[in-house]
Design a protein around this motif. Sequence first.
Motif, mmCIF file in Angstrom:
data_model
loop_
_atom_site.group_PDB
_atom_site.id
_atom_site.type_symbol
_atom_site.label_atom_id
_atom_site.label_comp_id
_atom_site.label_asym_id
_atom_site.label_seq_id
_atom_site.Cartn_x
_atom_site.Cartn_y
_atom_site.Cartn_z
ATOM 1 N N GLY A 169 26.361 58.676 10.066
ATOM 2 C CA GLY A 169 26.893 58.712 11.416
ATOM 3 C C GLY A 169 28.352 58.311 11.437
ATOM 4 N N TYR A 170 28.832 57.998 12.656
ATOM 5 C CA TYR A 170 30.254 57.740 12.854
ATOM 6 C C TYR A 170 30.440 56.549 13.789
ATOM 7 C CZ TYR A 170 30.304 62.488 11.047
ATOM 8 O OH TYR A 170 30.097 63.608 10.270
ATOM 9 N N LEU A 171 31.186 55.544 13.317
ATOM 10 C CA LEU A 171 31.587 54.409 14.145
ATOM 11 C C LEU A 171 32.905 54.742 14.812
ATOM 12 C CD1 LEU A 171 30.860 51.379 11.803
ATOM 13 C CD2 LEU A 171 29.994 51.626 14.137
ATOM 14 N N TRP A 172 33.038 54.471 16.102
ATOM 15 C CA TRP A 172 34.252 54.877 16.795
ATOM 16 C C TRP A 172 34.728 53.796 17.767
ATOM 17 C CZ3 TRP A 172 34.139 54.966 22.079
ATOM 18 C CH2 TRP A 172 32.878 55.045 22.691
ATOM 19 N N ALA A 173 36.008 53.906 18.105
ATOM 20 C CA ALA A 173 36.601 53.064 19.149
ATOM 21 C C ALA A 173 37.634 53.889 19.897
ATOM 22 C CB ALA A 173 37.244 51.818 18.547
ATOM 23 N N SER A 174 37.726 53.681 21.182
ATOM 24 C CA SER A 174 38.680 54.411 22.015
ATOM 25 C C SER A 174 40.095 53.907 21.755
ATOM 26 C CB SER A 174 38.324 54.222 23.487
ATOM 27 O OG SER A 174 39.354 54.724 24.316
ATOM 28 N N VAL A 175 41.066 54.815 21.790
ATOM 29 C CA VAL A 175 42.460 54.411 21.602
ATOM 30 C C VAL A 175 43.096 53.980 22.923
ATOM 31 C CG1 VAL A 175 42.743 55.944 19.625
ATOM 32 C CG2 VAL A 175 43.370 56.762 21.906
ATOM 33 N N GLY A 176 42.408 54.197 24.047
ATOM 34 C CA GLY A 176 43.015 53.865 25.327
ATOM 35 C C GLY A 176 42.177 52.981 26.215
ATOM 36 N N GLU A 177 40.946 52.677 25.803
ATOM 37 C CA GLU A 177 40.059 51.834 26.594
ATOM 38 C C GLU A 177 39.300 50.905 25.651
ATOM 39 O OE1 GLU A 177 38.695 54.527 30.362
ATOM 40 O OE2 GLU A 177 37.820 55.055 28.431
ATOM 41 N N GLU A 178 38.655 49.917 26.219
ATOM 42 C CA GLU A 178 37.853 48.999 25.405
ATOM 43 C C GLU A 178 36.434 49.536 25.265
ATOM 44 O OE1 GLU A 178 39.038 46.487 23.607
ATOM 45 O OE2 GLU A 178 40.934 47.288 24.340
ATOM 46 N N ALA A 179 36.320 50.726 24.675
ATOM 47 C CA ALA A 179 35.021 51.355 24.455
ATOM 48 C C ALA A 179 34.826 51.571 22.962
ATOM 49 C CB ALA A 179 34.935 52.693 25.195
ATOM 50 N N ALA A 180 33.577 51.462 22.510
ATOM 51 C CA ALA A 180 33.263 51.651 21.095
ATOM 52 C C ALA A 180 31.784 51.961 20.966
ATOM 53 C CB ALA A 180 33.622 50.406 20.284
ATOM 54 N N GLY A 181 31.395 52.555 19.847
ATOM 55 C CA GLY A 181 29.989 52.878 19.653
ATOM 56 C C GLY A 181 29.739 53.522 18.314
ATOM 57 N N TYR A 182 28.571 54.093 18.205
ATOM 58 C CA TYR A 182 28.110 54.745 16.971
ATOM 59 C C TYR A 182 27.441 56.052 17.357
ATOM 60 C CZ TYR A 182 25.011 55.663 12.949
ATOM 61 O OH TYR A 182 24.338 56.257 11.906
ATOM 62 N N GLU A 183 27.805 57.124 16.671
ATOM 63 C CA GLU A 183 27.165 58.421 16.889
ATOM 64 C C GLU A 183 26.334 58.772 15.661
ATOM 65 O OE1 GLU A 183 27.027 60.084 19.647
ATOM 66 O OE2 GLU A 183 28.341 58.612 20.597
ATOM 67 N N PRO A 184 25.004 58.856 15.803
ATOM 68 C CA PRO A 184 24.173 59.197 14.652
ATOM 69 C C PRO A 184 24.347 60.668 14.280
ATOM 70 C CG PRO A 184 22.856 59.147 16.640
ATOM 71 C CD PRO A 184 24.230 58.679 17.039
ATOM 72 N N ARG A 185 24.353 60.954 13.008
ATOM 73 C CA ARG A 185 24.371 62.342 12.559
ATOM 74 C C ARG A 185 22.938 62.861 12.639
ATOM 75 N NH1 ARG A 185 23.579 64.297 7.227
ATOM 76 N NH2 ARG A 185 24.095 66.520 7.087
ATOM 77 N N THR A 186 22.675 63.697 13.630
ATOM 78 C CA THR A 186 21.303 64.112 13.920
ATOM 79 C C THR A 186 20.623 64.734 12.711
ATOM 80 O OG1 THR A 186 22.065 64.578 16.172
ATOM 81 C CG2 THR A 186 19.873 65.326 15.583
ATOM 82 N N ALA A 187 21.357 65.524 11.932
ATOM 83 C CA ALA A 187 20.755 66.198 10.782
ATOM 84 C C ALA A 187 20.286 65.230 9.712
ATOM 85 C CB ALA A 187 21.744 67.189 10.176
ATOM 86 N N ALA A 188 20.782 63.979 9.734
ATOM 87 C CA ALA A 188 20.339 62.991 8.751
ATOM 88 C C ALA A 188 18.972 62.414 9.092
ATOM 89 C CB ALA A 188 21.362 61.861 8.634
ATOM 90 N N GLY A 189 18.469 62.690 10.266
ATOM 91 C CA GLY A 189 17.120 62.283 10.628
ATOM 92 C C GLY A 189 16.994 60.817 11.011
ATOM 93 N N ASP A 190 15.803 60.264 10.793
ATOM 94 C CA ASP A 190 15.488 58.906 11.228
ATOM 95 C C ASP A 190 16.430 57.869 10.627
ATOM 96 O OD1 ASP A 190 13.376 60.009 12.613
ATOM 97 O OD2 ASP A 190 11.872 59.511 11.089
#
Length: 341
Positions: free
Chosen positions: A257-278
């Motif tokens: 997946g991908y760890l991310w943070a916004s460059v203009g706001e105090e937002a952050a999260g993780y996007e799972p790579r769906t094809a990688a499964g559980d």
Amino acid sequence: MITSEDPVGDWTWELTPSDTHEGRPARAVEIAAAIWDILARHELAAPAGKGSFSVRSVPNARDILVDVKDIAFEGKIPQPDTVLSRSVTQAEAVAQGDTLVSFRVQCPGYWLESGAKHRAEKLFVVQVDIWKSSLLVVTLETYSDVWLTMDTREREQDDVHAENAPRLAAALESISALLDSSPAPGDPNRHATPTETGFEDARDEGPAYVDSWGTFEVPARSRRLRSSIPPSEDEYPETTDHPVRYFTVQRGDQILGYLWASVGEEAAGYEPRTAAGDEAFEAGSEWLLRLREAHARGLTALAALDWLAHLSPRPEIGDIFKKTPAQAPSLDSLEELSGRY
């Protein structure tokens, strides 16, 4: 091409067992293995997956006689003294009279784009149900839109369709020949309309929903990620309208997946790579907990991203592939990347 957590389409075959052998619990595994072999011949199935095997009383489905999950399945009849073979033996002893025997197996497989093969950990699911030893129901589900003329974000994909749809059509034909029965296509859903040979051409009347993947899949993935961790208000917002910086989380050669943070706001999260499964979701829950720790430390979203890159690695949840973040023009574009590759 985009992978989904919910089925893009399904097909069902109903059979009446011709003799008592056809109604035995072992037959559910035998049929699943035969279907897996068909998918593999069309390069739609990889060598190994995982499944679940159960026996329940009918009509009281709460009376569970056998229930085994996360069974390794290699797409063939199991060898003696394996978890699956022991489960079948147990089922043979208890599945007498009014019971429902179910074998459900998740099938990793390959889709094509520009001649290159890409693997999805849940390209298909095969389920075989035996009702009261007198009705055998086979269901095939697919979790990819490569068979469609328009992807689930409402964009035409003629080349991808041309590379993959004939393989699905050939597999459905071979499964029907194996079972000596025609499939009943599943009902139209928010993604597509199945047919006996694949899917209807959405270009004729348009899809049922505009951007069905973005509308339904992204929120569902977030709910699944957070369902396995305690609720908390001590965390970053998970949406942003600004560009995002991100790290790729990788375990071995597999992107989780991908760890991310916004460059203009105090937002952050993780996007799972769906094809990688559980595994993408299991790792993602742990990364979200790490983000909560960064938030509790008072770090800005971008500082949290840097802090995460320098934590001691935990191999089971993956590691940050490169210590310099990449940048995406929007969170939406990163979400799409997580759904494609």
